[in-house]
Design a protein around this motif. Structure first.
Motif, PDB file in Angstrom:
ATOM      1  N   LEU A   1      23.913   3.848  29.256  1.00  5.78           N
ATOM      2  CA  LEU A   1      22.701   3.897  28.442  1.00  5.78           C
ATOM      3  C   LEU A   1      21.535   4.483  29.226  1.00  5.78           C
ATOM      4  O   LEU A   1      20.772   5.315  28.721  1.00  5.78           O
ATOM      5  CB  LEU A   1      22.359   2.477  27.959  1.00  5.78           C
ATOM      6  CG  LEU A   1      21.123   2.344  27.043  1.00  5.78           C
ATOM      7  CD1 LEU A   1      21.293   3.199  25.799  1.00  5.78           C
ATOM      8  CD2 LEU A   1      20.903   0.892  26.684  1.00  5.78           C
ATOM      9  N   GLU A   2      21.403   4.073  30.494  1.00  7.86           N
ATOM     10  CA  GLU A   2      20.325   4.611  31.315  1.00  7.86           C
ATOM     11  C   GLU A   2      20.487   6.113  31.541  1.00  7.86           C
ATOM     12  O   GLU A   2      19.517   6.875  31.501  1.00  7.86           O
ATOM     13  CB  GLU A   2      20.298   3.881  32.666  1.00  7.86           C
ATOM     14  CG  GLU A   2      19.840   2.431  32.558  1.00  7.86           C
ATOM     15  CD  GLU A   2      19.940   1.704  33.886  1.00  7.86           C
ATOM     16  OE1 GLU A   2      20.381   2.351  34.863  1.00  7.86           O
ATOM     17  OE2 GLU A   2      19.580   0.514  33.946  1.00  7.86           O
TER      18      GLU A   2
ATOM     19  N   ARG B   1      21.943   8.203  29.543  1.00  7.35           N
ATOM     20  CA  ARG B   1      21.651   8.891  28.292  1.00  7.35           C
ATOM     21  C   ARG B   1      20.143   8.988  28.059  1.00  7.35           C
ATOM     22  O   ARG B   1      19.639  10.019  27.600  1.00  7.35           O
ATOM     23  CB  ARG B   1      22.315   8.134  27.131  1.00  7.35           C
ATOM     24  CG  ARG B   1      22.092   8.754  25.780  1.00  7.35           C
ATOM     25  CD  ARG B   1      22.734  10.124  25.704  1.00  7.35           C
ATOM     26  NE  ARG B   1      22.488  10.742  24.403  1.00  7.35           N
ATOM     27  CZ  ARG B   1      22.878  11.960  24.075  1.00  7.35           C
ATOM     28  NH1 ARG B   1      23.534  12.690  24.958  1.00  7.35           N
ATOM     29  NH2 ARG B   1      22.618  12.452  22.885  1.00  7.35           N
ATOM     30  N   LEU B   2      19.421   7.922  28.374  1.00  3.56           N
ATOM     31  CA  LEU B   2      17.963   7.932  28.184  1.00  3.56           C
ATOM     32  C   LEU B   2      17.292   8.952  29.102  1.00  3.56           C
ATOM     33  O   LEU B   2      16.293   9.570  28.733  1.00  3.56           O
ATOM     34  CB  LEU B   2      17.396   6.537  28.458  1.00  3.56           C
ATOM     35  CG  LEU B   2      17.727   5.470  27.406  1.00  3.56           C
ATOM     36  CD1 LEU B   2      17.245   4.097  27.865  1.00  3.56           C
ATOM     37  CD2 LEU B   2      17.094   5.825  26.063  1.00  3.56           C
TER      38      LEU B   2
ATOM     39  N   ALA C   1      24.812   0.567  21.038  1.00  7.53           N
ATOM     40  CA  ALA C   1      23.565   1.243  21.369  1.00  7.53           C
ATOM     41  C   ALA C   1      23.833   2.589  22.000  1.00  7.53           C
ATOM     42  O   ALA C   1      23.160   3.579  21.705  1.00  7.53           O
ATOM     43  CB  ALA C   1      22.741   0.374  22.317  1.00  7.53           C
ATOM     44  N   VAL C   2      24.837   2.660  22.879  1.00  8.26           N
ATOM     45  CA  VAL C   2      25.138   3.931  23.526  1.00  8.26           C
ATOM     46  C   VAL C   2      25.645   4.939  22.514  1.00  8.26           C
ATOM     47  O   VAL C   2      25.275   6.107  22.519  1.00  8.26           O
ATOM     48  CB  VAL C   2      26.179   3.714  24.647  1.00  8.26           C
ATOM     49  CG1 VAL C   2      26.590   5.040  25.231  1.00  8.26           C
ATOM     50  CG2 VAL C   2      25.589   2.820  25.727  1.00  8.26           C
ATOM     51  N   ARG C   3      26.513   4.501  21.611  1.00 12.46           N
ATOM     52  CA  ARG C   3      27.052   5.430  20.626  1.00 12.46           C
ATOM     53  C   ARG C   3      25.971   5.918  19.684  1.00 12.46           C
ATOM     54  O   ARG C   3      25.984   7.064  19.239  1.00 12.46           O
ATOM     55  CB  ARG C   3      28.171   4.718  19.842  1.00 12.46           C
ATOM     56  CG  ARG C   3      29.461   4.570  20.627  1.00 12.46           C
ATOM     57  CD  ARG C   3      30.588   4.177  19.679  1.00 12.46           C
ATOM     58  NE  ARG C   3      30.377   2.833  19.159  1.00 12.46           N
ATOM     59  CZ  ARG C   3      30.870   1.753  19.738  1.00 12.46           C
ATOM     60  NH1 ARG C   3      31.535   1.856  20.843  1.00 12.46           N
ATOM     61  NH2 ARG C   3      30.657   0.561  19.220  1.00 12.46           N
ATOM     62  N   SER C   4      24.988   5.070  19.357  1.00 12.27           N
ATOM     63  CA  SER C   4      23.936   5.473  18.432  1.00 12.27           C
ATOM     64  C   SER C   4      23.023   6.524  19.033  1.00 12.27           C
ATOM     65  O   SER C   4      22.440   7.339  18.322  1.00 12.27           O
ATOM     66  CB  SER C   4      23.109   4.256  18.004  1.00 12.27           C
ATOM     67  OG  SER C   4      22.434   3.720  19.122  1.00 12.27           O
ATOM     68  N   MET C   5      22.933   6.557  20.350  1.00 12.94           N
ATOM     69  CA  MET C   5      22.088   7.546  20.997  1.00 12.94           C
ATOM     70  C   MET C   5      22.631   8.948  20.786  1.00 12.94           C
ATOM     71  O   MET C   5      21.898   9.930  20.727  1.00 12.94           O
ATOM     72  CB  MET C   5      21.999   7.242  22.498  1.00 12.94           C
ATOM     73  CG  MET C   5      21.263   5.954  22.838  1.00 12.94           C
ATOM     74  SD  MET C   5      19.551   5.978  22.322  1.00 12.94           S
ATOM     75  CE  MET C   5      18.933   7.327  23.297  1.00 12.94           C
TER      76      MET C   5
ATOM     77  N   LEU D   1      25.986  -3.413  23.501  1.00 16.11           N
ATOM     78  CA  LEU D   1      25.545  -2.296  24.321  1.00 16.11           C
ATOM     79  C   LEU D   1      26.322  -1.039  23.985  1.00 16.11           C
ATOM     80  O   LEU D   1      25.783   0.062  24.013  1.00 16.11           O
ATOM     81  CB  LEU D   1      25.729  -2.641  25.803  1.00 16.11           C
ATOM     82  CG  LEU D   1      24.740  -3.664  26.349  1.00 16.11           C
ATOM     83  CD1 LEU D   1      25.120  -3.998  27.784  1.00 16.11           C
ATOM     84  CD2 LEU D   1      23.324  -3.124  26.284  1.00 16.11           C
TER      85      LEU D   1
ATOM     86  N   ALA E   1      28.255  -0.189  30.651  1.00 17.39           N
ATOM     87  CA  ALA E   1      27.535   0.213  29.451  1.00 17.39           C
ATOM     88  C   ALA E   1      26.048   0.420  29.744  1.00 17.39           C
ATOM     89  O   ALA E   1      25.426   1.367  29.228  1.00 17.39           O
ATOM     90  CB  ALA E   1      27.717  -0.835  28.359  1.00 17.39           C
ATOM     91  N   LEU E   2      25.459  -0.449  30.575  1.00 17.77           N
ATOM     92  CA  LEU E   2      24.054  -0.282  30.946  1.00 17.77           C
ATOM     93  C   LEU E   2      23.828   1.009  31.715  1.00 17.77           C
ATOM     94  O   LEU E   2      22.851   1.728  31.483  1.00 17.77           O
ATOM     95  CB  LEU E   2      23.595  -1.479  31.789  1.00 17.77           C
ATOM     96  CG  LEU E   2      23.293  -2.772  31.017  1.00 17.77           C
ATOM     97  CD1 LEU E   2      23.036  -3.912  31.985  1.00 17.77           C
ATOM     98  CD2 LEU E   2      22.087  -2.576  30.100  1.00 17.77           C
TER      99      LEU E   2
END
Length: 362
Positions: A311-312, A314-315, A346-350, A343, A307-308
């Motif tokens: 997320l990275e 996606r950012l 957070a990824v889905r919200s992005m 986590l 998941a991390l």
């Protein structure tokens, strides 16, 4: 046709039989005579040569037939390299264990074990039957017009060999085993048979390298499946009793803190196969069902890392996308579970972030 490795082993066994017939004193040099290995002499090489030295014609022919029947099948599955490693490694373990057994018996005032010779391929043959049970347990083999399944072979060979050895050494013709030429008398086949079956199972259960790997890329060793648990080497009526005894032994060993390596490997197996097992299960028994807190923690940690990483990624790409573009981002399903501490949310919200307000003054 037999493979090159099988031909080499059979050639060694038949050659040593002829050598023992031509020179009976060769037994003292090439067979495992514990007092010659480390005490009166220093014949350390007989730890290796004893497995291929067979001065008894019947056992020489029997083991050669077993190599043709079992060895070729295993070599076709494992390949020549793994087959040779198994044969040589198992025999060395058998020879070393037999030597220390004889020494312990000598300390316990049973000196006769130090002066007898131990030799032959029968112990490795017992290990090969265990390997055949693991590789092809339900394939029928025809031996002298008798069809047998490999899963019955380990117990059948070991128990029959122990019974025959007991009768030969304690029957009315037992005195015939003594030699008249001054060479060492033959020892019991019991150590080779028992250690061969035990070490063969232990190697395949815990040490043999597999093609599968853990999440970190580390190789998985051994076969921790239920069908290869230790109690499955025995007939079904005895399996519940053997399983309970193994569970007791494992509990005692764990209490002494001597199973850390195997328990860690057990957890790696669970993470790699993504299987949850019961806390009461153990390395001697079934490791394929139930629940394990340690394995669940390791799997959750792996999903957090996934998941991390998502997320990275996606950012890094968020500024490259057009404003308002609701692009999708694929993440492994199990990485978005609630156990990952939010986590996944957070990824889905992005992927569904609101558009920024437009500048009306422009």
């Amino acid at each position: 046709m037999p493979s090159l490795v099988s031909k080499g082993i059979i050639g060694c066994i038949l050659f040593t039989y002829v050598l023992s017939w031509l020179s009976p004193m060769s037994v003292d040099t090439f067979a495992l005579v514990p007092q010659n290995t480390m005490v009166t002499h220093f014949y350390v090489w007989n730890l290796l040569t004893s497995g291929f030295f067979e001065p008894r014609l019947f056992l020489a022919l029997f083991t050669c037939g077993g190599i043709l029947l079992f060895g070729d099948k295993l070599e076709s599955v494992w390949g020549p390299k793994q087959y040779v490693i198994f044969v040589v490694g198992i025999h060395l373990a058998i020879a070393v264990a037999t030597f220390f057994t004889a020494y312990v018996c000598y300390v316990l005032d049973m000196q006769w074990m130090m002066s007898q010779y131990y030799s032959g391929f029968l112990g490795v043959l017992a290990a090969l039957t265990v390997a055949l049970k693991q590789s092809m347990p339900d394939v029928e083999l025809t031996v002298a017009f008798i069809s047998l399944r490999p899963k019955y072979l380990p117990f059948l060979l070991t128990s029959t060999g122990l019974c025959v050895d007991f009768i030969v050494r304690n029957g009315p013709h037992a005195m015939s085993i003594a030699t008249k030429d001054g060479s060492a008398p033959p020892g019991s086949q019991t150590p080779f048979l028992v250690y061969g079956s035990l070490f063969g199972w232990a190697y395949l259960r815990f040490l043999q390298a597999k093609e599968t790997t853990t999440a970190d890329g580390a190789p998985i060793h051994g076969d921790l499946s239920e069908s290869f648990a230790f109690h499955t080497l025995f007939p079904e009526p005895f399996q519940p009793l053997i399983a309970a005894l193994c569970a007791f032994i494992y509990a005692m060993v764990r209490a002494l803190g001597c199973c850390g390596v195997w328990h860690k490997q057990y957890e790696e197996h669970l993470v790699a196969t993504r299987v949850v097992v019961d806390e009461d299960d153990h390395i001697f028994g079934d490791m394929s069902q139930g629940r394990s807190i340690a394995s669940s923690t390791a799997d959750a940690e792996r999903r957090r890392k996934l998941a991390l990483q998502a997320l990275e990624a996606r950012l890094k790409n968020v500024h490259k996308s057009p404003l308002g573009d609701d692009e999708s981002f694929d993440v492994e399903g199990d990485a978005l579970s609630p156990a990952d501490g939010g986590l996944g949310v957070a990824v889905r919200s992005m992927g569904s972030s609101p558009e920024p307000e437009k500048d009306h003054d422009a």
